[in-house]
Write an enzyme that holds these catalytic residues in place. Structure first.
Site, PDB file in Angstrom:
ATOM      1  CG  HIS A   1      -2.273  -0.622   0.881  1.00 52.86           C
ATOM      2  ND1 HIS A   1      -2.995  -1.340   1.793  1.00 52.86           N
ATOM      3  CD2 HIS A   1      -2.995  -0.639  -0.269  1.00 52.86           C
ATOM      4  CE1 HIS A   1      -4.114  -1.769   1.228  1.00 52.86           C
ATOM      5  NE2 HIS A   1      -4.133  -1.352  -0.013  1.00 52.86           N
TER       6      HIS A   1
ATOM      7  NE  ARG B   1      -4.865 -10.404 -10.159  1.00 52.99           N
ATOM      8  CZ  ARG B   1      -4.232  -9.441 -10.820  1.00 52.99           C
ATOM      9  NH1 ARG B   1      -4.453  -8.172 -10.492  1.00 52.99           N
ATOM     10  NH2 ARG B   1      -3.381  -9.716 -11.779  1.00 52.99           N
TER      11      ARG B   1
ATOM     12  NE  ARG C   1      -8.891 -14.129 -11.284  1.00 55.98           N
ATOM     13  CZ  ARG C   1      -7.579 -14.078 -11.074  1.00 55.98           C
ATOM     14  NH1 ARG C   1      -6.748 -14.351 -12.061  1.00 55.98           N
ATOM     15  NH2 ARG C   1      -7.097 -13.730  -9.894  1.00 55.98           N
TER      16      ARG C   1
ATOM     17  CD  GLU D   1      -5.420 -19.033 -14.998  1.00 57.47           C
ATOM     18  OE1 GLU D   1      -4.547 -18.213 -14.661  1.00 57.47           O
ATOM     19  OE2 GLU D   1      -6.526 -19.108 -14.448  1.00 57.47           O
TER      20      GLU D   1
ATOM     21  CG  ASN E   1       1.168 -13.213 -14.495  1.00 59.44           C
ATOM     22  OD1 ASN E   1       1.814 -12.773 -15.438  1.00 59.44           O
ATOM     23  ND2 ASN E   1       0.587 -12.437 -13.605  1.00 59.44           N
ATOM     24  CG  ASP E   2      -1.198 -19.183 -12.651  1.00 55.57           C
ATOM     25  OD1 ASP E   2      -0.148 -19.173 -11.994  1.00 55.57           O
ATOM     26  OD2 ASP E   2      -2.325 -19.048 -12.138  1.00 55.57           O
TER      27      ASP E   2
ATOM     28  CB  CYS F   1      -5.365 -10.239 -17.955  1.00 57.62           C
ATOM     29  SG  CYS F   1      -5.685 -11.949 -17.506  1.00 57.62           S
TER      30      CYS F   1
END
Length: 728
Positions: A333, A440, A476, A575, A598-599, A646
């Site tokens: 953050h 997400r 998602r 993915e 990514n995956d 993405c």
């Protein structure tokens, strides 16, 4: 006192404030601050011949955002050849008070010590020069006292009162953020965490069962919750441990605050768009880990172990030009707030509190992820020049961020944002996103003893959809399991959780919870363009089961008389290699396809994407990955299905051009990267990109592909890859 469930650290405000476009600012004092949302410089992508340093191109992990890569940062070094740093007349002396901040160490690193360069992670881009003020290096002390049975009620009442005082403090903090609405919504997440039932239940158990006093109970409960987050592999979730500790620190300090006026005379409602607009008054500085933050005079670099969003927000009206923290990543953050406030930041700088003292002149480079302590005249001159060049580039990108995304020859491209928190939806819109390509939802479920209610999920989804309307929002379904721990489902331990009960597999094993999740999405569809995407799909059977449950959810919503869209597109993430191989069948049945690189890289190359030692193997430029991507794009073209990507690959300028050449027209990325990728695409024609893509597909290794793409495009992207206008 407001009480509810916040999904601790998920950051889920019910009402999203409306952002205000902040114009690019000027350099502060000696050209030290970039007041813009600049792109991430990626010097690791510039060919050696074109770079100002000698760092060779590195194989990059698609799981790490380009901004956070450490392969582009020169190794930490102490320069013995640089003369001792002298105080520059153009840099004001540090703000000092009679009571030095606890973090200011006067027994080491005396002024006049040699120049030292420290290495960290780029949290927020930009170059800043200022005098260091070291703050807060310790935790709030609290009593550790056992209580008798007759004291339990009084201790619980003290806890309730402390929560109210801490919430009041955060509401007051929002007064400083009336012109920073997105940042204020992050503070709202803290308000929700303070009133979270899971935290309250944990504290009550400590008081009633362990007979601990209220302060001890708060500290114990927060440490336990934070410990679970800290043990996770997922870097984003791991960072949430700091959020829990910040909440605990504010609660502990609230026990010592004086009583406030009666509740009837003050506003106790949660933050909302209206209240944020109405709040105008400024307040005194808050504390960080129990240490008072001093007032600043002149350009100041704040150095701390960590900073909470509330602490960062409190400095909005101060002459703070940069942040340096010992902990944190690009998803912390501190980084998110610094980017939102457009202040350079370097995070994850080990032992910085041992190497910097209040009064040191410091140069922070949020492009390279470096901190120069006690710079000499040469370092100061170079930093000012880099700051000026960066501001020039950032201003150009900021001014053009709302232009249409298209190639040099006018081919339209869609650039959407990946969003993890509702507040980031506002940042996405402000950066010129064409919508949200990936929202997400799993963070709603983090560290809860029971799932969030349908109404709670609906309010969050609706707020995000309304913030982006009329642009599309792709929700998602929760990707839980694997490296994403949640207590909601009580998932049993597995030898290989990344290949276990996670994502759609877990959802289908709990249809009752999944139906609530889908109903919330269906209800949100009445307020804008909503699309639903299913992660980790390996076979058509899973897609068909989800479609059946979605239809049931739609029927249930309509039966209640609640509004919803007539049709909601249902797509799948590609993915899992099996899905990529069978993509022609998925293209027949899914409304759209989204490449989750990514995956996909992790599974196709059998590389743990969280492993630093193996990151060099997890390259998005690997020819096998490019062939899988090409296969998916071609299937989408054959069956008339939109195909998006993405993964972090979309936010890499060179990779984006390669994807354009492979036929991709829909990208989704971190919001801050959108202006940069827009500019990247405008410099290259589709024909040029296609020619390079064809050559890349003929390569045998990732290194060959990367060299091929860099040789073709890097010279024309030099300023974007280095983050500096006219840097050569």
């Amino acid at each position: 006192m407001t009480r509810g469930r916040s999904a601790l650290s998920a950051g889920s405000p019910g009402d999203l404030p409306v952002p205000v476009d902040a114009p690019c600012g000027e350099l502060v004092e000696s050209g030290v601050r970039s007041d813009s949302m600049p792109p991430t410089a990626r010097s690791d992508l510039v060919p050696p011949a074109a770079r100002s340093d000698s760092v060779p191109p590195a194989a990059r992990s698609d799981s790490v955002p380009p901004a956070a890569r450490s392969d582009s940062v020169p190794p930490t070094a102490r320069s013995d050849s640089v003369p001792p740093a002298a105080r520059s007349d153009s840099v004001p002396p540090a703000a000092r008070s009679s009571s030095a901040p606890p973090g200011a160490r006067k027994d080491s690193l005396p002024p006049g010590s040699r120049t030292e360069t420290l290495r960290g992670i780029s949290g927020s881009p930009g170059v800043a020069i200022g005098s260091a003020v070291v703050i807060g290096g310790h935790r709030t002390d609290h009593p550790r006292r056992r209580v008798g049975s007759g004291e339990i009620a009084a201790e619980l009442a003290r806890f309730e009162a402390a929560v109210e005082r801490a919430q009041d403090e955060l509401r007051d903090m929002a007064k400083r953020l009336s012109n920073h609405r997105a940042e204020a919504s992050i503070l709202e997440a803290y308000l929700l965490m303070l009133g979270d039932e899971a935290l309250a239940d944990a504290v009550k158990r400590q008081v009633t069962e362990e007979r601990r006093c209220a302060e001890w109970a708060v500290a114990t409960a927060c440490e336990a919750i934070a410990g679970r987050f800290a043990a996770l592999d997922d870097p984003y979730l791991r960072e949430r441990s700091h959020d829990v500790m910040f909440v605990g620190e504010r609660l502990l300090r609230a026990f010592t605050l004086p009583p406030q006026e009666p509740p009837s005379s003050r506003d106790t409602s949660p933050l909302s768009t209206r209240s944020l607009i109405e709040l105008q008054n400024s307040i005194a500085m808050p504390a960080t880990f129990g240490a008072a933050i001093p007032r600043f005079s002149g350009p100041t670099i704040v150095v701390a172990h960590d900073l909470s969003p509330a602490d960062t927000a409190a400095m909005v009206d101060e002459p703070v030009v940069g942040f340096v923290t010992e902990v944190g990543t690009r998803t912390s953050h501190t980084s998110i707030m610094a980017r939102a406030l457009e202040i350079p930041a370097v995070v994850g700088v080990s032992d910085v509190l041992q190497r910097v003292i209040t009064g040191d002149v410091v140069v922070i480079d949020g492009l390279r992820g470096t901190v120069v302590v006690r710079p000499g005249p040469a370092e100061l001159a170079e930093a000012r020049a880099r700051a000026e060049r960066h501001v020039a580039l950032a201003r150009e990108l900021s001014e053009s961020r709302h232009r249409a995304a298209e190639s040099k020859d006018g081919v339209k491209v869609s650039l959407r944002a990946n969003v993890e928190l509702p507040a980031e939806a506002i940042l996405a819109r402000d950066q010129g996103a064409d919508g949200i390509g990936l929202y997400r939802t799993e963070f709603l479920y983090i560290d809860r003893t029971s799932p969030p209610s349908e109404d709670q999920q609906f309010e969050i989804f609706r707020a995000v959809v309304e913030a982006l309307r009329p642009k599309p929002v792709t929700l998602r379904t929760f990707d839980i399991g694997g490296d994403k721990f949640v207590s909601t489902f009580q998932v049993p331990p597995e030898m290989n959780p990344m290949l276990g009960l996670r994502a759609v597999r877990l959802a289908l094993s709990r249809p009752d919870v999944f139906l609530e999740h889908l109903r919330a999405m269906v209800r949100a569809s009445a307020y804008g363009d909503v699309r639903i995407m299913v992660p980790m799909v390996a076979g058509l059977g899973e897609l068909r089961q989800v479609r059946a449950l979605l239809r049931r959810a739609q029927e249930q919503v309509r039966a209640r008389g609640q509004p919803c869209a007539d049709e909601i597109p249902l797509g799948v993430m590609i993915e899992v290699p099996a899905a990529a191989i069978m993509v022609d069948h998925f293209a027949r049945e899914a409304a759209f396809l989204s490449l989750g690189t990514n995956d996909l890289i992790q599974y196709a190359l059998a590389v743990d994407r969280t492993s630093r030692s193996l990151a060099y193997l997890a390259s998005p430029f690997d020819p096998s990955i490019l062939r899988l991507i090409t296969k998916v794009i071609q299937a989408g073209q054959e069956f008339g299905r939109p195909v998006s990507l993405c993964g972090a690959m979309a936010s890499d300028p060179l990779a984006a051009l390669l994807l354009l050449g492979l036929g991709l027209r829909d990208f989704s990325m971190e919001a801050a990267a959108i202006p940069e990728i827009k500019e990247t695409l405008r410099r290259v024609s589709v024909a040029e990109a296609e020619a390079v893509a064809a050559e890349a597909l003929a390569c045998a290794t990732a290194e060959e592909v990367e060299c091929c793409v860099a040789a073709a495009f890097a010279p024309d992207l030099y300023d974007l890859l280095t983050g500096e206008r006219d840097a050569r």
